[in-house]
Design a protein around this motif. Sequence first.
Motif, PDB file in Angstrom:
ATOM      1  N   VAL A  17      -7.774  -4.288  -3.285  1.00 24.38           N
ATOM      2  CA  VAL A  17      -6.699  -4.707  -2.379  1.00 24.38           C
ATOM      3  C   VAL A  17      -6.691  -3.905  -1.083  1.00 24.38           C
ATOM      4  O   VAL A  17      -5.758  -3.998  -0.300  1.00 24.38           O
ATOM      5  CB  VAL A  17      -5.308  -4.610  -3.052  1.00 24.38           C
ATOM      6  CG1 VAL A  17      -5.238  -5.524  -4.253  1.00 24.38           C
ATOM      7  CG2 VAL A  17      -4.987  -3.174  -3.443  1.00 24.38           C
ATOM      8  N   GLY A  18      -7.730  -3.095  -0.865  1.00 23.62           N
ATOM      9  CA  GLY A  18      -7.852  -2.422   0.409  1.00 23.62           C
ATOM     10  C   GLY A  18      -7.185  -1.065   0.492  1.00 23.62           C
ATOM     11  O   GLY A  18      -6.925  -0.564   1.570  1.00 23.62           O
ATOM     12  N   LEU A  19      -6.893  -0.467  -0.663  1.00 21.60           N
ATOM     13  CA  LEU A  19      -6.381   0.903  -0.654  1.00 21.60           C
ATOM     14  C   LEU A  19      -7.460   1.780  -1.289  1.00 21.60           C
ATOM     15  O   LEU A  19      -8.510   1.280  -1.697  1.00 21.60           O
ATOM     16  CB  LEU A  19      -5.068   0.994  -1.447  1.00 21.60           C
ATOM     17  CG  LEU A  19      -3.903   0.200  -0.855  1.00 21.60           C
ATOM     18  CD1 LEU A  19      -2.740   0.136  -1.824  1.00 21.60           C
ATOM     19  CD2 LEU A  19      -3.437   0.818   0.448  1.00 21.60           C
ATOM     20  N   SER A  20      -7.192   3.081  -1.411  1.00 20.75           N
ATOM     21  CA  SER A  20      -8.236   3.921  -1.978  1.00 20.75           C
ATOM     22  C   SER A  20      -7.818   4.427  -3.353  1.00 20.75           C
ATOM     23  O   SER A  20      -6.629   4.555  -3.650  1.00 20.75           O
ATOM     24  CB  SER A  20      -8.546   5.091  -1.047  1.00 20.75           C
ATOM     25  OG  SER A  20      -7.683   6.157  -1.322  1.00 20.75           O
ATOM     26  N   ALA A  21      -8.812   4.703  -4.174  1.00 16.46           N
ATOM     27  CA  ALA A  21      -8.547   5.104  -5.555  1.00 16.46           C
ATOM     28  C   ALA A  21      -7.675   6.351  -5.630  1.00 16.46           C
ATOM     29  O   ALA A  21      -6.921   6.530  -6.588  1.00 16.46           O
ATOM     30  CB  ALA A  21      -9.865   5.336  -6.283  1.00 16.46           C
ATOM     31  N   SER A  22      -7.726   7.184  -4.601  1.00 20.31           N
ATOM     32  CA  SER A  22      -6.948   8.423  -4.644  1.00 20.31           C
ATOM     33  C   SER A  22      -5.452   8.150  -4.450  1.00 20.31           C
ATOM     34  O   SER A  22      -4.622   9.031  -4.664  1.00 20.31           O
ATOM     35  CB  SER A  22      -7.435   9.384  -3.562  1.00 20.31           C
ATOM     36  OG  SER A  22      -7.220   8.807  -2.304  1.00 20.31           O
ATOM     37  N   ASP A  23      -5.113   6.928  -4.039  1.00 21.32           N
ATOM     38  CA  ASP A  23      -3.701   6.592  -3.866  1.00 21.32           C
ATOM     39  C   ASP A  23      -2.959   6.488  -5.197  1.00 21.32           C
ATOM     40  O   ASP A  23      -1.732   6.422  -5.223  1.00 21.32           O
ATOM     41  CB  ASP A  23      -3.561   5.267  -3.114  1.00 21.32           C
ATOM     42  CG  ASP A  23      -3.936   5.406  -1.648  1.00 21.32           C
ATOM     43  OD1 ASP A  23      -3.772   6.520  -1.121  1.00 21.32           O
ATOM     44  OD2 ASP A  23      -4.383   4.422  -1.046  1.00 21.32           O
ATOM     45  N   ALA A  24      -3.715   6.442  -6.301  1.00 17.55           N
ATOM     46  CA  ALA A  24      -3.086   6.263  -7.611  1.00 17.55           C
ATOM     47  C   ALA A  24      -2.103   7.383  -7.933  1.00 17.55           C
ATOM     48  O   ALA A  24      -1.131   7.177  -8.652  1.00 17.55           O
ATOM     49  CB  ALA A  24      -4.155   6.172  -8.698  1.00 17.55           C
ATOM     50  N   GLY A  25      -2.339   8.571  -7.376  1.00 16.95           N
ATOM     51  CA  GLY A  25      -1.477   9.702  -7.706  1.00 16.95           C
ATOM     52  C   GLY A  25      -0.242   9.815  -6.845  1.00 16.95           C
ATOM     53  O   GLY A  25       0.557  10.727  -7.014  1.00 16.95           O
ATOM     54  N   LYS A  26      -0.077   8.882  -5.902  1.00 19.23           N
ATOM     55  CA  LYS A  26       1.073   8.984  -4.996  1.00 19.23           C
ATOM     56  C   LYS A  26       2.250   8.177  -5.528  1.00 19.23           C
ATOM     57  O   LYS A  26       2.111   7.387  -6.452  1.00 19.23           O
ATOM     58  CB  LYS A  26       0.681   8.478  -3.615  1.00 19.23           C
ATOM     59  CG  LYS A  26      -0.361   9.337  -2.927  1.00 19.23           C
ATOM     60  CD  LYS A  26      -0.590   8.808  -1.525  1.00 19.23           C
ATOM     61  CE  LYS A  26      -1.712   9.575  -0.835  1.00 19.23           C
ATOM     62  NZ  LYS A  26      -2.178   8.851   0.350  1.00 19.23           N
ATOM     63  N   PHE A  27       3.391   8.364  -4.874  1.00 19.83           N
ATOM     64  CA  PHE A  27       4.579   7.595  -5.219  1.00 19.83           C
ATOM     65  C   PHE A  27       4.769   6.462  -4.204  1.00 19.83           C
ATOM     66  O   PHE A  27       4.324   6.573  -3.061  1.00 19.83           O
ATOM     67  CB  PHE A  27       5.820   8.496  -5.228  1.00 19.83           C
ATOM     68  CG  PHE A  27       5.920   9.343  -6.446  1.00 19.83           C
ATOM     69  CD1 PHE A  27       6.380   8.818  -7.641  1.00 19.83           C
ATOM     70  CD2 PHE A  27       5.534  10.675  -6.414  1.00 19.83           C
ATOM     71  CE1 PHE A  27       6.468   9.590  -8.771  1.00 19.83           C
ATOM     72  CE2 PHE A  27       5.621  11.456  -7.548  1.00 19.83           C
ATOM     73  CZ  PHE A  27       6.089  10.916  -8.734  1.00 19.83           C
TER      74      PHE A  27
END
Lengths: 314, 329, 331
Positions: B147-157
């Motif tokens: 969806v155009g985001l990065s895998a590291s965004d998983a840890g954010k709120f």
Amino acid sequence: MSEKTEPNAPRGWLYRAWDSDVSYSFRTSPVAISAGLVAVIIILMAIFAPWLAPYDPYDPSSLDLMDGFTPPMEPNAFTGNVYWLGTDNQGRDIFSTILYGARISLFVGFAAVVFAMVLGIAAGLAAGYRGGWLDSLLMRVADVQLSFPSILIALLIFGVARGFIPPAYRETMAIWVLIVAIGLSDWVQYARVVRGATMVEKNKEYVQAARVIGAHPFKILVRHILPNVMGPVLVIATIGLALAIIAEATLSFLGVGVPPTQPSLGTLIRIGQQYLFSGEWWILLFPAVTLLALALAVNLLGDWLRDALNPRLR
Amino acid sequence: MSDVLLKVEGLTRYFDVSKPWLNRVIEREDRQFLTATADVNFEIRRGETFALVGESGSGKSTIAKMIVGLLEPSAGRITFDDQEMNFASGAAMRTLRRRFQMIFQDPYASLNPRWHVGDIIAEPIRTFGLASGNAISREVGRLLDTVGLSASDAGKFPHEFSGGQRQRIAIARALSSRPEFIVCDEPTSALDVSVQAQILNLMRDLQDEFGLTYLLISHDLSVVRHMSNRIGVLYLGRLVEVADGKTLFTHPRHPYSRMLLDAVPDLTLSGRRRRQVEGEIPNPINPPPGCAFHPRCPHAFDRCRQEIPQPVDADGSLAACFAVEEGRI
Amino acid sequence: MAQPLLSVRDLVVEFPTRRGTLRAIDKVSFDIQEGEVLGMVGESGAGKSITGAAIIGLIEPPGRIAGGEIRLRGERIDNLRPEALRRIRGRRIGMVFQDPLTSLNPLYTVAQQLIETIRTHIDLSEREARARAVALLDRVGIPAAARRIDDYPHHFSGGMRQRVVIALALAAEPELVIADEPTTALDVSVQAQIIDVLKEICAERGAAVMLITHDMGVIAETADRVAVLYAGRLAEIGPVRDVITAAEHPYTRGLMGSIPTLTQTADRLVQIPGSMPRLNAIPQGCAFNPRCPEVFGRCRVERPDPIDRGSRRQVACWLYDTAKAEEAGNV
């Protein structure tokens, strides 16, 4: 606008906690800081009472009746012993009894709040999420209970419970009966707040998204809704702690609380008021001031927390 | 395998909007019911985008909610891939549920603010037991990438993201159970136009990539025009017209469809003078008798005030209008 | 050119926060001529509503106007005391907000509110004011105005309420009406009616309009000129036809391309990558440079000021700085 953390600032949770709005509002509120300081000092002193107290007021062998009624900072007429805050009728050091008394008061207060909170949250979640007859039933029970002063309810529960407990266990069970009595008289507030918040949250789209995939209602309540209704619960829990401590003191003052062998602040005040008019003012004054400071500090903390968690009120 | 993925027959939903019992007794009022949707029929074919358009009170969101099981129909049937949906039966529904998902309107409310983005996306995977352990976080990373985001965004709120990014997260979550059918309830109406374009493009790309079927709910005719193969127009809970996208926008049959088209502001500055649109939507608790549109309709005649028109075939469109039926317009 | 009705010069609006001061409006300048309809578009957070609020002195503290001037017929109004500003609001500048319920007091009838507004600003008897109020309501398209004027706001539907608000905004014959998203809360079929009423009645009375909206379609149909805001800065301003059919700023071009239309058949919409920066993270140079398809070195360092492009058109983009260079060469 500004509560967002910088997108490229991967710092630890400790930093984020320090940097949060709640923490900032605490750091900039002198009232909150002083109230927090007072509360923390009293709580720490209560926790470490066995190490901090100069005497053990529960140990009859260390007591000397000759030390009774020693005024603060003055040598006793018979033994010459000096006590910071004086002694009571049995020669117990007031400072030590306050530390141990605060320990009992705080324990009862915390335990009663946790009990009321668990009960109230469970009832509130169920009523708010399920609605219908369960909601009506729980809320009518709450309405009825709210129409009586909570201290009366606590007295009633206390009396009934004592009737069921064999006399041999009454002394040891008294403190638990007290916790249940105060907790039961206090759950309504939590239930109402949680119910209201649950009714708001359950219509939000993230709950609907969980329902679409068929998540179990219990899971939705505990994992989705509960974390989002805890804010207001923490606020009333803080103010509730002050109320529970006062309720415990009131019950003990009335003589239905903890046994005199394990005096709480309320028991100390009851003992002290017998001697007020005969001139031994310190027996009443110091426990009363401690109770006042503790209740006031916790209350102010609760007020601050309510404002901090609800930016629109500012 | 039949061509039709979702079939809706006679779908009807009432809401009890009565005052509490005691008030009714004292004020001598009867129970009141609001008809949110009445006797709605349509089919959605595999791989297409079917849109439902309508203004407030048209019942479009009610239909969406009934299809995904958030609301129980008062009457009617919903059939998904030849199996009737029965949300009361747990086990049979579980397998069906995995195959459809929903994207909501408000990306600020559709993501639990206390959850990490990774957990939000993984919730369907965990609920349906599609993966476990490290495979889950790999899958979440892959979805975020899709969806155009990065895998590291998983840890954010969620609050660390903008509205458009949040809607991407919501889409990643919807994709995580590998569904065939997604109900999109006003997916871009809370977003700015430039972000709306990103999300609409993404939805189209995903449709091509995964062969998705969409039910798009919207009040925005231009969005519907851009996205859909077939369109149903709703007015006060009833389908007044169902037609191909192209047909509806070039030859609208029902007077309400025509009015809606006339109401869209003209961005091309063609100087086209729009016909004045008359009146407002009536209260759905007390809809007008007969055809609900008749008080605003320039073609209304006696029959419209008495009978409720049924959809009839008119040059490839289905239109529920007596004037169309009798060939007067 | 004659003195403009409203002139905004280098307006700066700041919101102090504990993490530093946020600039919500950063040196925005524009004029509104008498009787003109100026559309103001931008994404949420671009600063369009704050611009409107600054003009009527309704910036919520701790926000404040930190620089620039606002002049109404040459007279400065940005530094007036609240008392003087209140007299200008309503009398000389009327307001229409998104939610009609914020402008109408639910406890008073429409008649009471209209008559009070009229009599506060114009010396009329109760009867004359009432007659005028009925005429106004009739003009904005309230059926049976003489009877309905005594109803309370909640008796009216959403569209009718917004008509009442328009009547209220125009009651004291203001020179300028600021309409902030006047149709966003309304249904599509009602939006067109309200826009038509607003446009006609203002034209009739010679009132200028500042129309704040995110909806390009509404601007296209209503405005004479349009100002495009991005991250609190003016990206482009000019006659509506020029800006819509031949946008010059890359942001405006992207914005126009991203709007789906009824006639277009393209498979994909033009999309601008990324999203508008938050106010605390506005990049150096041109605020649009990280998303701009035509970015070059200068854009990342130096912020472009609006460059004149003829026919009252300005574009804040270094792509058009050549004009300036030529001009300098000619002289």
